[in-house]
Write a protein that holds these residues in place. Structure first.
Motif, PDB file in Angstrom:
ATOM      1  N   GLY A 100      82.226 -29.342  86.568  1.00  0.00           N
ATOM      2  CA  GLY A 100      82.591 -27.959  86.293  1.00  0.00           C
ATOM      3  C   GLY A 100      81.742 -27.342  85.206  1.00  0.00           C
ATOM      4  N   ALA A 101      81.392 -28.138  84.194  1.00  0.00           N
ATOM      5  CA  ALA A 101      80.534 -27.643  83.117  1.00  0.00           C
ATOM      6  C   ALA A 101      79.163 -27.255  83.660  1.00  0.00           C
ATOM      7  N   LEU A 102      78.619 -28.085  84.536  1.00  0.00           N
ATOM      8  CA  LEU A 102      77.317 -27.764  85.130  1.00  0.00           C
ATOM      9  C   LEU A 102      77.415 -26.496  85.982  1.00  0.00           C
ATOM     10  N   ALA A 103      78.503 -26.387  86.736  1.00  0.00           N
ATOM     11  CA  ALA A 103      78.685 -25.187  87.564  1.00  0.00           C
ATOM     12  C   ALA A 103      78.785 -23.944  86.689  1.00  0.00           C
ATOM     13  N   ASP A 104      79.512 -24.037  85.581  1.00  0.00           N
ATOM     14  CA  ASP A 104      79.624 -22.891  84.675  1.00  0.00           C
ATOM     15  C   ASP A 104      78.292 -22.553  84.025  1.00  0.00           C
ATOM     16  N   LEU A 105      77.481 -23.563  83.804  1.00  0.00           N
ATOM     17  CA  LEU A 105      76.160 -23.337  83.226  1.00  0.00           C
ATOM     18  C   LEU A 105      75.281 -22.530  84.179  1.00  0.00           C
ATOM     19  N   LYS A 106      75.525 -22.696  85.475  1.00  0.00           N
ATOM     20  CA  LYS A 106      74.634 -22.096  86.472  1.00  0.00           C
ATOM     21  C   LYS A 106      75.186 -20.849  87.144  1.00  0.00           C
ATOM     22  N   PHE A 107      76.488 -20.624  87.100  1.00  0.00           N
ATOM     23  CA  PHE A 107      77.051 -19.533  87.889  1.00  0.00           C
ATOM     24  C   PHE A 107      78.141 -18.794  87.127  1.00  0.00           C
ATOM     25  N   THR A 108      78.120 -17.477  87.250  1.00  0.00           N
ATOM     26  CA  THR A 108      79.142 -16.608  86.676  1.00  0.00           C
ATOM     27  C   THR A 108      79.477 -15.527  87.691  1.00  0.00           C
ATOM     28  N   TYR A 109      80.742 -15.199  87.789  1.00  0.00           N
ATOM     29  CA  TYR A 109      81.155 -14.126  88.696  1.00  0.00           C
ATOM     30  C   TYR A 109      81.933 -13.080  87.903  1.00  0.00           C
ATOM     31  N   VAL A 110      81.421 -11.853  87.933  1.00  0.00           N
ATOM     32  CA  VAL A 110      82.030 -10.739  87.198  1.00  0.00           C
ATOM     33  C   VAL A 110      82.386  -9.646  88.190  1.00  0.00           C
ATOM     34  N   VAL A 111      83.624  -9.201  88.131  1.00  0.00           N
ATOM     35  CA  VAL A 111      84.063  -8.056  88.926  1.00  0.00           C
ATOM     36  C   VAL A 111      84.251  -6.885  87.976  1.00  0.00           C
ATOM     37  N   SER A 112      83.572  -5.803  88.267  1.00  0.00           N
ATOM     38  CA  SER A 112      83.651  -4.624  87.401  1.00  0.00           C
ATOM     39  C   SER A 112      84.795  -3.734  87.881  1.00  0.00           C
ATOM     40  N   CYS A 113      85.992  -4.032  87.408  1.00  0.00           N
ATOM     41  CA  CYS A 113      87.185  -3.253  87.760  1.00  0.00           C
ATOM     42  C   CYS A 113      87.281  -2.066  86.815  1.00  0.00           C
ATOM     43  N   GLN A 114      86.628  -1.020  87.185  1.00  0.00           N
ATOM     44  CA  GLN A 114      86.445   0.136  86.306  1.00  0.00           C
ATOM     45  C   GLN A 114      87.753   0.635  85.699  1.00  0.00           C
ATOM     46  N   ASN A 115      88.811   0.686  86.496  1.00  0.00           N
ATOM     47  CA  ASN A 115      90.071   1.292  86.056  1.00  0.00           C
ATOM     48  C   ASN A 115      91.147   0.267  85.730  1.00  0.00           C
ATOM     49  N   PHE A 116      90.778  -0.992  85.519  1.00  0.00           N
ATOM     50  CA  PHE A 116      91.770  -2.027  85.274  1.00  0.00           C
ATOM     51  C   PHE A 116      92.621  -1.705  84.047  1.00  0.00           C
ATOM     52  N   GLY A 117      92.003  -1.208  82.991  1.00  0.00           N
ATOM     53  CA  GLY A 117      92.752  -0.888  81.779  1.00  0.00           C
ATOM     54  C   GLY A 117      93.778   0.203  82.022  1.00  0.00           C
ATOM     55  N   THR A 118      93.367   1.231  82.755  1.00  0.00           N
ATOM     56  CA  THR A 118      94.300   2.314  83.069  1.00  0.00           C
ATOM     57  C   THR A 118      95.422   1.821  83.961  1.00  0.00           C
ATOM     58  N   GLN A 119      95.067   1.016  84.946  1.00  0.00           N
ATOM     59  CA  GLN A 119      96.091   0.469  85.846  1.00  0.00           C
ATOM     60  C   GLN A 119      97.097  -0.368  85.072  1.00  0.00           C
ATOM     61  N   LYS A 120      96.597  -1.156  84.153  1.00  0.00           N
ATOM     62  CA  LYS A 120      97.483  -2.037  83.395  1.00  0.00           C
ATOM     63  C   LYS A 120      98.415  -1.229  82.500  1.00  0.00           C
ATOM     64  N   SER A 121      97.895  -0.197  81.851  1.00  0.00           N
ATOM     65  CA  SER A 121      98.732   0.600  80.957  1.00  0.00           C
ATOM     66  C   SER A 121      99.789   1.384  81.729  1.00  0.00           C
ATOM     67  N   ARG A 122      99.479   1.699  82.974  1.00  0.00           N
ATOM     68  CA  ARG A 122     100.444   2.443  83.790  1.00  0.00           C
ATOM     69  C   ARG A 122     101.425   1.524  84.520  1.00  0.00           C
ATOM     70  N   GLY A 123     101.228   0.228  84.405  1.00  0.00           N
ATOM     71  CA  GLY A 123     102.093  -0.689  85.134  1.00  0.00           C
ATOM     72  C   GLY A 123     101.778  -0.749  86.611  1.00  0.00           C
ATOM     73  N   ASP A 124     100.558  -0.395  86.991  1.00  0.00           N
ATOM     74  CA  ASP A 124     100.146  -0.435  88.388  1.00  0.00           C
ATOM     75  C   ASP A 124     100.145  -1.878  88.878  1.00  0.00           C
ATOM     76  N   PRO A 125     100.785  -2.161  90.016  1.00  0.00           N
ATOM     77  CA  PRO A 125     100.799  -3.545  90.519  1.00  0.00           C
ATOM     78  C   PRO A 125      99.412  -4.092  90.824  1.00  0.00           C
ATOM     79  N   HIS A 126      98.427  -3.210  91.040  1.00  0.00           N
ATOM     80  CA  HIS A 126      97.059  -3.696  91.274  1.00  0.00           C
ATOM     81  C   HIS A 126      96.574  -4.513  90.084  1.00  0.00           C
ATOM     82  N   ALA A 127      96.958  -4.103  88.867  1.00  0.00           N
ATOM     83  CA  ALA A 127      96.516  -4.821  87.672  1.00  0.00           C
ATOM     84  C   ALA A 127      97.052  -6.245  87.684  1.00  0.00           C
TER      85      ALA A 127
END
Length: 1935
Positions: free
Chosen positions: A1220-1247
């Protein structure tokens, strides 16, 4: 406070209310730690989370933590002025009051301080957030408690420094993590932590020495803490990966090698060095002379750049702006390092912007950001003209000039660069208005101005247009002289005429220079002196040649020195005229360019060199810009695409000459000779010579075809060459499971060749061997080596297991597909998967029984089938092994051993057929099957059956089959005499063979509980019993497709994979907005019409549902069902490729009209499955890392336990953790959830769904934009931050927070979203993945090979973008989805394949592409974001990469899944968006620079594969209109009749028939060619032809013709008027019925109006040509036009589900009338009423420039031709041809408008209060009109035909007036005329709607029509015997 903590009085304090409550009843509920005001989140949330976490263990400590959180909140906002702060503090205070008394009694210690210290001691053993929070609270508590508690703080001071980490835990305690023990990580960390010898900043002296070089830079330059932490990890990972990949390896891996630092430095500063060289400035990267310090200095410069980039926000999209900032800051850095003295102060130099908190953000980033922001405001959301505001490119290109250094450092904010024109609105207050005069002026556009004009296409590709025009001129001259042989060109007069092309060329060159000057005029302030001088010289020289060449030509024609009366023998003697001498001089300037064309390396050197002569040459050829230099390809590539285009152009010109140009010359000559004096109308130009109007009408359509048909030739040649290229590269080599079976034995060898890392030495040997090249690239059939098997088998089984986890296959399928490995297997034979061996053994048995002949012949016959041999050997060896476990008795063992010895002896001596009788072999086979079945069931009750079967087997062998069995029988008989059972009654009856129980059992049954033995019995049981053929396993079509492609890819050309440790590191990034993630419980189980979503899915996916239940059991959890449904939701449109033969196609039919809520929620659910697909990368890397370090025995041991539990032994890292350490050294996955903060503050189930996914996949990271209000100077200000989070304890945990200068979404949303998140990605490569894509484990396994492409040099440069193949999985939803799937598949395969090689013009078209991350990180990112102009943001990344000397390639050995739109409205919106994007590309600087700076043939490739396709689509439509209006002119003027009658020009008729074929059908049908070829390549010719025929039966031609209209309309309208915008389709599953009003809104102006116009044209032409033209000729000329008209009018209804269902027709009619009659107004949406839609439909004209407005008026004037021509053909005109007739016809228009005005006034004045009088008034008007018609018919012979012709004349005129009125709307809107215009427009739309609705309603009366339509739309559903009609019909619409 130290003893007891109680809420103190404060602004929100309320005295505690003491309640009597039993302690036993105390059951605290967690306080909501997630809904916190944004202003308090970062400081308060962690205390509340920890309180919830520890409340069960210590309620009092939890209370103390909450109290501390309350104090923090109160200190941060004492006045509670922030949004939501007062409510939060009130709720928290109430909770504290509630808990205070109860928790006090639960306290174990005497005081709160002691209680907290005691609990803290139990938690501080493990560093973490809990310990960190408790540490901080404890410090606050004991601050007033006394000295006895101070020690507790000092002991664990390090705990307080804990911070959440992303990949590398660099804080104290990180040594426990495996990744920190990797030697490359240790080396990189050691280098980054090296701050020895660095000067200490004054501000940091109190804080102590910096931990690392990034913190040191922070102290000097004021970077943010979050940015420093983020880039620290980023830098360490980059260094570690490069260090680990070095070859040869460094002597010590624990010390960072200088080569790694140097390599990283070269990559990061490549663009900076080029920038310095271009501007003539010395680089500020200055290194010391002391060797030991060089590495540290290099790391400081790299870290400085990364810190600048990481905090630059929107400035990241301006790479040269970052170069400027780095240039200045690097100088400051060197001054600090070298201890330089400031000459002004006499003290040591310090940076211009010191190390104050957020100094860099506020002083450097924010001023430039404000310029970007203000300019974006001036764009008016992209509606303003591009020339009025500066986009990202303009601002960045300012730094391509030395003028940028005038900004200075510190930056002078009074520089013109920072000035933006004020944008005033009614909202501006007096205080905001400028009151002082500013000396600053707006810089304006830089280097380029995007002006809305079609002339951009000529300007960008002027060489192509010039070439086509000159070639046309040559062909016309040749045809005019009627040349028969090429030698006739040498005739002096003809040759001189040919040379007249240079006159044309001079004129075109002058046009091009004039356009350059005109289009660059608004950027003149940013042009340098030499650029202006160049334009002036170019214009003067072109003007001189434009005068000189025509003058010389005309002089030569008048005073020819060449005799035209030469004898025949001297006919071809060369004669030199003065004009030829002038031409020779004119050509001298082009000789150098033509010569250098064949030497691209020389051109590259000239363009990038700084020598004065080179700079002069490149300056004269092109404007000297930073980009676009040195883009030339190597000579091999140049030769390839030059040959391609030479062949294509030769074919095109040959065809054009013989079939387009030459046939028109003779008719033209005859037309010119005919004199026409009598016209059927008032001829405006009666003295025009040679019938110029007729010639123009005849030639114009042909010329348009001539300029357009190169696109058709390109389609043909691309198809041919692309298909051949695919065949050569083994594409489609394995298409079916039958082919997989036939070549499966080769897969292990191919697998090991590509996926098993080889030593560098062996690779070099292979590379240098021609034999190895032939073996690997051409002759793929390698011999099977047993050493290849273990690794292939291990990976193959993991792939099969992934199929099972996705529920594509059942347990039984998995058993048949698994390829077992066992160290206990005694035989050396290979154990193939059972699906290859099924029925092989029984076939061999039958073959042997029936065989007659020698054993050698039988042996040869069996050996022809390798799998039959394997089945026999495995069956034999497995039975021997099983018998060893089964037989325990000595006699039984000896008997069986003897039998096996006899068999093996006979095999060795080839006497098997002699020693054994094979007649009873099938009987023996059946007995073995029965025996294995009993052993498989392993029930104790079956013991006696086993004994009997064993006895039967021995009897058959010894008595029926063995010829000589006496030895075995004697052994049995002899033993029976010596054995006694011990029972006195049975002494005379000894036990039979296998039946003995004394003194020990003869057999061991049931078999022991041995896993390996069980598997072996199970396998032999399946081997003997399964009868399916290999091509039937697996049954799932998607699994079959994936296996076939994986097998095919192993025979394609791919680089060998390195070890995981040596591979390039990479990231994947997905932009996410508001898409659905997974079904909620309510959505899944909600029921409408008697069925829930889950029940529908169970019906549609019965096999996968059964596999799911089989995998998890019947008691599966609701959460797992939600995930299963969400995965299926993502694949709602991939049923065709996923379904088994019995499965259904159609969730589409189920959701189509079934229930609205289901439809609204079924958005494809891409997110869930996308994340799972991307996480396959990590799983594949762990698997590969294990194989890298494992030998065969390790593989055997971990064959089934790869992902086993972690080893928990002390001081030993588990294998899984290390992998797992080697895999983390070589690969990263980032999802840019632009509105995640707003969804979370509103209690949106998507968050919460996103958090659940992060919990499910621990390596998933989510980046989002946080918007919060901070109180600064008693004023709320919005603060924006980029935040990265991960999951921890079922909550999101913040890792990094980087403050932004303002809102980051300034331009186009998606690229801005990507830009904000790209700083959190890692690695040297970056894959951009969209929400509508998927990934598979077997494809993820190839990622190492793909990444190696970045290290391959097959040209001048290694690739900067590697394109990947896409599998379109939405093709089976409907016929439309199939059309789109085939079209998209052909583009992403055969199209892109050919673009990449040989054409070298592939750009970035989609988002599975892999980017060279460091290349694009320093060059503006992976997309461009300027509003509107970069609407198609992805392709601009390819443009940018190419212009900056990048190289883009395309590989087909790896694929990802992709979903496309499936409904007509979705498809149309998508194509409109793409057409909008291409029209904006036409105006862009990128296309201009590519078109001007590519060589000629590469420029042709660029044009015809980008904007040219859309422009040629527009030309094909425009050509049809030109043709029909030309015919209208000829017919109405009487010219055609006169020509035919008087001159009998019959050629015109055949000519027009030929012209009819030039229309859209050529382009529309030929788009199917690449589809057919690609299908034939990958599925076989038979399947391809059948699919193509089926497409035509499903009306594919109608669909593509309709799409052609969409492309042409939106491309042309956007270039003229703008209005390009993102059109969200959602890519939902939307094949529901679309209402008539919805279709009308969407297609009215793009298709319906044009369709009615075509019908009007064709009707008029038909009315007035009957007297002299046959019906057949009319049909041959106009059939394609009628087809197009019908297609444009009725396609939306043909492809509309339930479009001809009567009930839907009634609903649509009611909805249509409601929409038409609703009142519009402010806030009323266009889909609610006609008026709002009508205003929105023409809103693009509000922002049109004056040239576009004039063009719109000129185009609208075509509608007046009808009236002008038709009024002279009325009987009432009585053959009067004066202009007065036309003038009087306008009186009718005036009368009609006056009547409309009267009715409108009457309605407003009388309809409300005097309704009856108003109705009487309308009746009188109606009777008056009827009376006038009767009077005219009586007096002036007005006929009914006249009335019909009047309608044809005046209706188009009215429409033309409406169009023109919209152009002048700003002047007419507030006048009395506008109401009339609106009423007339309403009448037109209502009439068009009724005309469209009438035939649809008529057809709806016939039920068979609806049934046929449904069959056409959902043919595959019928093929699978689904009941579609009950689903489509009878459902209520809830939308």
């Amino acid at each position: 406070m130290a003893d007891e903590i109680v809420p103190a009085e404060g602004p929100s304090y309320r005295p505690p209310r003491i309640r009597s409550r039993s302690l036993a009843d105390y059951a605290p509920e967690p306080f909501d730690s997630e809904k916190i005001p944004p202003t308090l989140v970062s400081e308060v949330r962690r205390f509340l989370r920890v309180a919830n976490q520890i409340e069960a263990e210590s309620p009092r400590v939890a209370y103390i933590c909450r109290f501390h959180a309350f104090e923090k909140a109160h200190n941060l906002d004492p006045k509670s002025s922030g949004r939501g702060v007062r409510q939060f503090k009130t709720a928290l205070l109430q909770r504290l009051e509630q808990d205070e008394k109860i928790t006090k009694f639960l306290r174990k210690e005497k005081s709160d301080a002691r209680e907290l210290r005691s609990f803290y001691k139990t938690k501080n053993m493990k560093a973490g957030e809990v310990s960190s929070v408790l540490h901080e609270v404890l410090k606050a508590v004991v601050s007033g408690a006394g000295p006895e508690f101070v020690a507790a703080i000092d002991i664990d001071e390090k705990i307080g420094s804990y911070a959440p980490y992303n990949i590398l835990p660099i804080d104290p305690g990180s040594g426990q993590q495996s990744i920190m023990h990797l030697p490359e990580i240790e080396a990189a960390v050691s280098a980054v932590l090296n701050v020895r010898g660095l000067p200490i900043a004054k501000d940091s002296q109190e804080m102590g020495v910096s931990r690392d070089i990034l913190e040191w830079l922070q102290c000097w330059f004021g970077f943010q803490k979050g940015n420093v932490a983020n880039q620290r990890e980023h830098l360490i990972l980059l260094l570690a990966n490069i260090h680990g990949r070095l070859s040869p390896k460094p002597t010590s891996m624990l010390k960072l090698d200088d080569r790694a630092v140097h390599e990283l430095m070269l990559k990061i500063f490549e663009n900076y060095r080029k920038w310095c060289k271009f501007l003539g400035r010395r680089s500020n990267i200055l290194l010391p002379s002391v060797k030991q310090e060089i590495q540290q200095y290099k790391l400081l410069y790299i870290a400085l750049y990364l810190l600048i980039w990481g905090e630059a926000a929107n400035l990241r999209l301006m790479p040269e702006c970052l170069c400027y900032i780095f240039h200045m800051m690097a100088y400051d850095l060197y001054g600090v390092l070298s201890g330089a003295i400031d000459l002004n102060t006499g003290e040591k130099a310090i940076p211009a912007y010191g190390g104050e908190h957020e100094s860099f953000l506020s002083n450097v980033v924010t001023p430039i950001y404000k310029v970007i922001y203000e300019e974006a405001k001036n764009s008016k959301n992209g509606n303003a003209d591009h020339s009025t505001w500066r986009n990202y490119d303009d601002l960045n290109e300012f730094f391509w000039s030395v003028d940028c250094f005038k900004i200075g450092w510190p930056m002078r904010l009074d520089n013109d660069f920072f000035y933006t024109p004020p944008h005033f609105s009614s909202q501006n207050t007096a205080e905001e208005m400028p009151t002082t005069f500013s000396t600053q002026k707006w810089v304006g556009k830089t280097n380029f101005v995007e002006i809305r004009s079609f002339w951009h296409l000529f300007r960008s590709f002027d060489r192509m247009w010039t070439f086509l025009v000159l070639a046309l001129q040559v062909m016309i001259i040749m045809a005019w002289h009627d040349l028969e042989t090429p030698l006739e060109l040498l005739d002096p007069s003809i040759f001189e005429d040919i040379l007249s092309i240079f006159v044309t060329n001079a004129v075109l060159r002058l046009m091009q220079v004039t356009l350059d000057i005109a289009f660059t005029w608004k950027a003149r302030h940013t042009l340098g002196f030499y650029q202006k001088l160049r334009f002036a010289l170019k214009f003067c020289i072109c003007g001189i040649w434009t005068i000189t060449l025509p003058t010389a030509y005309s002089t030569s024609q008048r005073n020819s020195v060449c005799s035209t009366k030469l004898s025949q023998s001297n006919l071809y003697l060369f004669c030199l005229s003065p004009y030829m001498i002038v031409v020779a001089i004119y050509l001298i300037s082009n000789v150098l360019g033509m010569t250098l064309f064949f030497f691209p390396a020389v051109i590259t050197y000239i363009e990038i060199s700084n020598w004065r002569i080179c700079k002069f040459l490149s300056w004269w050829a092109q404007p000297r810009l930073y980009v676009g230099r040195g883009m030339q390809e190597g000579q091999v590539s140049l030769l390839k695409y030059t040959i391609f285009w030479s062949i294509l152009l030769f074919s095109k010109f040959l065809f054009s000459y013989h079939f387009e140009i030459k046939p028109l010359v003779q008719p033209t000559k005859q037309i010119m000779k005919v004199s026409v004096n009598n016209y059927d109308w008032h001829e405006l130009f009666p003295k025009a010579k040679s019938n110029a109007g007729a010639i123009l009408a005849v030639w114009t359509p042909v010329l348009l075809v001539y300029f357009m048909d190169t696109q058709i030739w390109y389609s043909i040649f691309c198809t041919i060459f692309g298909g051949v290229y695919g065949i050569v590269h083994h594409l489609g080599e394995i298409r079916t499971m039958g082919m997989v079976r036939s070549r499966f034995h080769l897969l292990p060898s191919r697998f090991n060749a590509f996926f098993v890392p080889h030593s560098s030495q062996s690779q070099k040997e292979d590379k240098g061997s021609f034999r190895k090249f032939l073996q690997n690239k051409i002759f793929k059939d390698l011999k099977l080596v047993k050493a290849d098997i273990p690794r292939f088998s291990f990976v193959w089984n993991q792939i099969v297991t992934s199929f099972r986890s996705e529920d594509l296959i059942s347990n039984r399928d998995m058993d048949l597909m698994i390829m077992p490995l066992s160290s206990n297997l005694t035989s050396q034979s290979i154990r193939w998967p059972l699906f290859l061996l099924t029925s092989k053994f029984s076939t061999a048995v039958n073959m042997t029984k029936e065989f007659v002949g020698e054993y050698e012949q039988l042996h040869w016959k069996i050996n022809k089938d390798r799998y039959m041999v394997s089945a026999i050997k495995e069956c034999y060896n497995s039975l021997k092994t099983i018998f060893k476990f089964l037989l325990v008795g000595d006699l039984e063992k000896r008997v069986l051993e003897t039998i096996f010895d006899e068999i093996e002896s006979s095999l060795k001596t080839s006497r098997l057929l002699v020693d054994f009788q094979m007649n009873e072999l099938p009987v023996l086979h059946d007995k073995f099957i029965h025996l294995v079945e009993l052993l498989f069931n392993n029930k104790p009750d079956d013991r006696e059956k086993v004994v009997i079967i064993l006895q039967d087997i021995v009897d058959i062998l010894t008595k029926d089959m063995m010829v000589n069995c006496s030895r075995i029988l004697d052994m049995i008989n002899c033993s029976e005499n010596d054995v006694s059972d011990g029972n006195i009654f049975l002494q005379d009856h000894p036990p039979e063979l296998f039946a003995s129980n004394f003194p020990m059992c003869a057999i061991c049954f049931p078999l022991p509980d041995n896993g390996a033995l069980k598997e072996q019995v199970k396998r032999i049981y399946l081997l003997l019993t399964v009868k399916e053929k290999a091509m039937d396993i697996p049954t799932n079509l998607e699994a079959r497709r994936r296996i076939s492609f994986f097998a095919t890819s192993l025979f394609m050309d791919m680089p060998c994979a390195p070890k995981v440790r040596n591979m390039l590191s990479f990231s994947a990034m997905t932009p996410y907005y508001l898409e659905e993630i997974k079904f909620s419980h309510e959505e899944l189980h909600s029921s409408q019409d008697g069925a829930s979503i889950l029940s529908y899915m169970q019906r549609i996916y019965p096999d996968e549902w059964e596999n799911f239940l089989e995998r998890l059991g019947p008691n599966v959890s609701d959460e797992e069902i939600r995930y299963w449904a969400s995965f299926r939701g993502q694949t709602l449109s991939r049923t065709g490729s996923v379904r088994t033969e019995s499965n259904s196609l159609n969730l589409m039919c189920i959701i189509s009209v079934c229930f609205a809520k289901t439809l609204a929620n079924m958005l494809f659910y891409f997110y869930t499955k996308l994340v799972r697909g991307m996480m396959y990368y990590r799983k594949a890397l762990k698997l590969q890392a294990f194989l890298d370090r494992a030998d065969d025995q390790d593989i055997y041991k971990r064959h089934t336990t790869f992902d086993g539990e972690q080893n928990k032994r002390t001081n030993q890292q588990s294998l899984s953790t290390q992998l797992g350490a080697l895999a983390d050294l070589k690969f990263t996955y980032v999802v840019s959830c632009q509105n995640f903060g707003t969804q979370k503050s509103r209690g949106d189930p998507h968050a919460q769904d996103i958090i659940d996914l992060m919990m499910r996949y621990s390596s998933l990271r989510v980046a989002y934009i946080e918007e919060k209000e901070d109180i600064l100077a008693d004023k709320a200000q919005k603060i924006y931050s980029s935040v990265l989070v991960k999951a921890d304890n079922n909550l999101d945990q913040e890792i990094y927070r980087i403050k932004l200068p303002g809102p980051p979404i300034i331009g186009e949303g998606k690229p801005e979203n990507q830009n904000h998140a790209i700083i959190f990605t890692r690695g040297e490569a970056l894959q951009t993945i969209d929400m509508n894509q998927d990934n598979y484990l077997e494809e993820a396994y190839k990622i190492r090979n793909v990444l190696q492409e970045f290290l391959r040099r097959r040209g001048k440069h290694p690739p900067t973008i590697v394109g990947l193949r896409e599998h379109i999985f939405t093709g089976s939803v409907s016929s439309l989805a199939g059309f789109m799937s085939y079209q998209e598949t052909s583009f992403v395969t055969i199209g892109q394949r050919f673009l990449a090689n040989p054409l070298r013009v592939r750009f970035h078209y989609g988002h599975p592409d892999l980017f060279d991350r460091l290349f694009h990180l320093t060059r503006g990112g992976v997309s461009k974001a300027s509003k509107t102009i970069n609407l198609s943001e992805d392709v601009f990344a390819g443009f940018n990469s190419t212009l900056r000397r990048g190289y883009i390639t395309y590989k087909e050995y790896m694929q990802v899944g992709k979903g496309r739109d499936v409904g007509l409205n979705q498809i149309s919106k998508f194509e409109a968006k793409v057409a909008n994007g291409n029209s904006e590309q036409s105006l862009s600087r990128d296309i201009y620079r590519l078109g001007r700076r590519f060589d000629f043939f590469r420029m042709l490739s660029c044009y015809f594969t980008t904007v040219g396709f859309y422009f040629n689509s527009l030309i094909s439509i425009f050509g049809l209109y030109v043709f029909l209006y030309g015919q209208l002119y000829l017919v109405l003027s009487g010219l055609e009749k006169a020509l035919i009658t008087e001159a009998r020009v019959r050629n015109v008729k055949s000519l027009e028939t030929a012209l009819a074929s030039q229309s859209f059908l050529q382009l529309g049908l030929l788009t199917g060619l690449p589809m057919v070829v690609e299908l034939g390549l990958e599925k076989g010719i038979r399947v391809a032809l059948s699919d193509f025929i089926l497409m035509q039966l499903q009306l594919a031609s109608i669909f593509f013709t309709f799409s052609l209209g969409t492309k042409a309309h939106f491309f042309g309208r956007t270039i003229l008027h703008g209005g390009a915008k993102y059109r969200p389709t959602g890519r939902k599953f939307v094949v529901f019925h679309a209402s008539f009003s919805e279709n009308y809104q969407l297609y009215s102006r793009s298709h319906f109006v044009k369709g009615f116009e075509l019908i009007c044209l064709l009707t008029v032409y038909n009315l007035f040509r009957k007297s002299y033209q046959s019906t057949m000729a009319y049909f041959m000329i106009t059939y394609s036009s009628w087809f197009m008209a019908g297609t444009w009018l009725f396609t939306p209804f043909l492809f509309n589900p339930s479009g001809f269902a009567w009930r839907k027709i009634v609903e649509d009619w009611m909805d249509w009338n409601k929409w038409m009659k609703n009142q519009g107004g402010i806030g009323i949406k266009p889909n609610k009423c006609w008026e709002s839609w009508w205003n929105a439909e023409y809103s693009h004209l509000k922002h049109s420039g004056w040239t576009s407005s004039i063009m719109e008026i000129l185009i609208s004037l075509r509608f007046f031709i009808y009236q002008y021509g038709l009024v002279y053909h009325l009987d009432i005109s009585q053959d009067n041809k004066t202009i007065l007739v036309y003038v009087l016809s306008w009186f009718v228009i005036v009368v009609v408008f006056s009547l409309v005005k009267l009715v409108d006034v009457g309605r407003s004045q009388l309809s409300a209060k005097h309704h009856l009088f108003f109705r009487l008034f309308k009746m009188l008007l109606f009777l008056s009109v009827i009376s006038c018609i009767i009077i005219l018919s009586t007096i002036n012979q007005l006929s009914f035909m006249d009335l019909f012709v009047c309608c044809l004349a005046f209706i188009p005129t009215g429409w033309g007036l409406l169009l023109i009125s919209h152009v002048f709307r700003s002047k007419l809107e507030y006048s009395g005329l506008w109401n009339i215009i609106q009423v007339v427009a309403y009448a037109y739309d209502y009439a068009m709607g009724c005309l469209l609705f009438a035939p649809i309603a008529a057809l709806a009366w016939m039920p068979v029509i609806s049934a046929i339509q449904t069959r056409v739309l959902f043919n595959q559903a019928f093929n699978r015997q689904l009941h579609i009609m009950p689903i489509l019909a009878g459902k209520s619409k809830h939308r």
